[in-house]
Design a protein around this motif. Structure first.
Motif, short mmCIF file in Angstrom:
data_model
loop_
_atom_site.label_atom_id
_atom_site.label_comp_id
_atom_site.label_asym_id
_atom_site.label_seq_id
_atom_site.Cartn_x
_atom_site.Cartn_y
_atom_site.Cartn_z
N PRO A 107 33.24 -23.58 -0.18
CA PRO A 107 33.81 -24.92 -0.05
C PRO A 107 35.25 -25.02 -0.56
O PRO A 107 36.09 -25.68 0.06
CB PRO A 107 32.87 -25.79 -0.90
CG PRO A 107 31.59 -25.02 -0.95
CD PRO A 107 31.99 -23.58 -0.96
N ASN A 108 35.52 -24.36 -1.68
CA ASN A 108 36.86 -24.47 -2.26
C ASN A 108 37.14 -23.26 -3.15
O ASN A 108 36.28 -22.83 -3.92
CB ASN A 108 36.97 -25.75 -3.10
CG ASN A 108 38.35 -25.90 -3.72
OD1 ASN A 108 39.34 -26.08 -3.02
ND2 ASN A 108 38.41 -25.81 -5.04
N ASN A 126 30.23 -18.96 2.95
CA ASN A 126 30.27 -20.40 2.73
C ASN A 126 31.00 -20.68 1.42
O ASN A 126 30.41 -20.61 0.34
CB ASN A 126 28.85 -20.98 2.70
CG ASN A 126 28.85 -22.49 2.49
OD1 ASN A 126 29.87 -23.15 2.71
ND2 ASN A 126 27.73 -23.03 2.07
N ASN A 160 39.53 -23.88 2.05
CA ASN A 160 39.00 -25.23 2.19
C ASN A 160 37.83 -25.26 3.15
O ASN A 160 37.98 -24.99 4.35
CB ASN A 160 40.10 -26.17 2.72
CG ASN A 160 41.29 -26.26 1.78
OD1 ASN A 160 41.17 -26.78 0.67
ND2 ASN A 160 42.43 -25.75 2.20
N ASN A 161 36.63 -25.54 2.60
CA ASN A 161 35.41 -25.72 3.41
C ASN A 161 35.21 -24.58 4.42
O ASN A 161 34.89 -24.81 5.58
CB ASN A 161 35.46 -27.07 4.14
CG ASN A 161 35.51 -28.23 3.17
OD1 ASN A 161 34.76 -28.26 2.19
ND2 ASN A 161 36.40 -29.17 3.42
N LEU A 162 35.41 -23.36 3.95
CA LEU A 162 35.39 -22.18 4.83
C LEU A 162 33.96 -21.70 5.07
O LEU A 162 33.21 -21.44 4.11
CB LEU A 162 36.21 -21.06 4.20
CG LEU A 162 36.41 -19.80 5.06
CD1 LEU A 162 37.34 -20.11 6.23
CD2 LEU A 162 37.00 -18.67 4.21
N THR A 163 33.58 -21.58 6.33
CA THR A 163 32.29 -20.99 6.67
C THR A 163 32.46 -20.01 7.82
O THR A 163 33.39 -20.13 8.62
CB THR A 163 31.24 -22.05 7.08
OG1 THR A 163 31.64 -22.63 8.34
CG2 THR A 163 31.08 -23.11 6.04
N GLU A 210 28.25 -16.75 -0.83
CA GLU A 210 28.64 -17.85 -1.69
C GLU A 210 29.17 -17.34 -3.02
O GLU A 210 28.76 -16.29 -3.51
CB GLU A 210 27.46 -18.80 -1.92
CG GLU A 210 26.96 -19.45 -0.64
CD GLU A 210 25.88 -20.49 -0.91
OE1 GLU A 210 25.39 -20.57 -2.07
OE2 GLU A 210 25.53 -21.22 0.03
N SER A 250 34.09 -22.93 10.45
CA SER A 250 34.66 -24.21 10.04
C SER A 250 35.60 -23.95 8.87
O SER A 250 35.55 -22.90 8.23
CB SER A 250 33.57 -25.20 9.63
OG SER A 250 32.88 -24.74 8.48
N GLY A 251 36.45 -24.93 8.58
CA GLY A 251 37.37 -24.81 7.48
C GLY A 251 38.55 -23.91 7.79
O GLY A 251 38.74 -23.47 8.92
N HIS A 252 39.34 -23.62 6.76
CA HIS A 252 40.54 -22.81 6.96
C HIS A 252 41.02 -22.23 5.64
O HIS A 252 40.56 -22.61 4.56
CB HIS A 252 41.66 -23.65 7.60
CG HIS A 252 42.07 -24.83 6.76
ND1 HIS A 252 41.50 -26.07 6.90
CD2 HIS A 252 42.99 -24.96 5.78
CE1 HIS A 252 42.05 -26.92 6.06
NE2 HIS A 252 42.96 -26.26 5.36
#
Length: 232
Positions: free
Chosen positions: A21-22, A19, A5-8, A211, A56-58
């Protein structure tokens, strides 16, 4: 299921190296991660194993957020590189050590080693060599088989085909396919080798500059599609 989820991940000077996102990896899937050097494959696995922190994210592994709890560790195993080994142990000592961590007795470990004896090609077991004195290929063999101890539900292998001779690669593909046939086991493999990865995985995700650029259910056309993409 593994959920991203929203991993960066950013490194020095704010450079973005990952990066996503999902992304969802269902339980029981054999998942291949491919890409050029610097694509973010090892970074992704390192985040999945909580070896580094996300910017960010997890990631959630079977309902456990990996950077918030260690409850994912009993059912997850991995081999990323030789740093996962303990150089001053022999192969047998290392296997029994991992077995102890995973609640397996000596007989359990011996049964697993016997099953995969041909994979070692007579070069590792009973050699009395310390792991640090083995070739890179033989270190990799030890690391890969150690991931199978304790019947993990999630198995993560980073570049498992590198430094292995053709015979061992074929034997490894048999091992991975056997793992992938179990609907309760999720296998994640990263590799530069498109041919081997397509052969053992039923889904391929390609990374480029951190990505996701391809997400393919494996078919007879998958290899050609990937080769055409990376030929550009």
């Amino acid at each position: 299921m593994i959920q991203v989820n929203n991993l960066t991940k950013r490194y020095i000077q704010g450079t973005m190296v990952l990066n996503i996102p999902n992304l969802e990896i269902p339980k029981g899937q054999s998942f291949g991660l491919v890409g050029n050097n610097g694509a973010g494959k090892t970074t992704f696995f390192s985040l999945l194993l909580d070896l580094i922190q996300p910017s960010s994210g997890h990631i959630i592994n079977n309902k456990v957020q990996v950077d918030k709890s260690e409850a994912w560790k009993p059912f997850t195993s991995a081999f990323i590189d030789e740093s996962f080994l303990i150089g001053y142990l022999t192969a047998e000592e290392y296997f029994y050590f991992i077995g102890d961590l995973r609640g397996q007795n000596k007989a359990d470990v011996d049964a697993l080693l016997s099953k995969h004896e041909v994979f070692f090609n007579g070069e590792i077991l009973k050699s009395k060599k310390y792991l640090r004195d083995l070739s890179k290929g033989n270190m990799k063999k030890v690391g890969i088989i150690a991931t199978l101890i304790g019947n993990p539900e999630v198995v993560i292998l980073d570049e498992p085909f590198a430094n292995l001779d053709p015979t061992t690669v074929n034997r490894l593909k048999i091992i991975i396919k056997e793992l992938a046939s179990d609907p309760n086991v999720t296998v994640l493999v990263s590799s530069h080798d498109l041919v081997h990865t397509v052969e053992v995985c039923n889904r391929i995700v390609a990374l480029h500059l951190g990505e996701v650029v391809k997400d393919i259910q494996t078919s007879p056309e998958t290899l050609k599609e990937l080769e055409a993409f990376f030929a550009v």
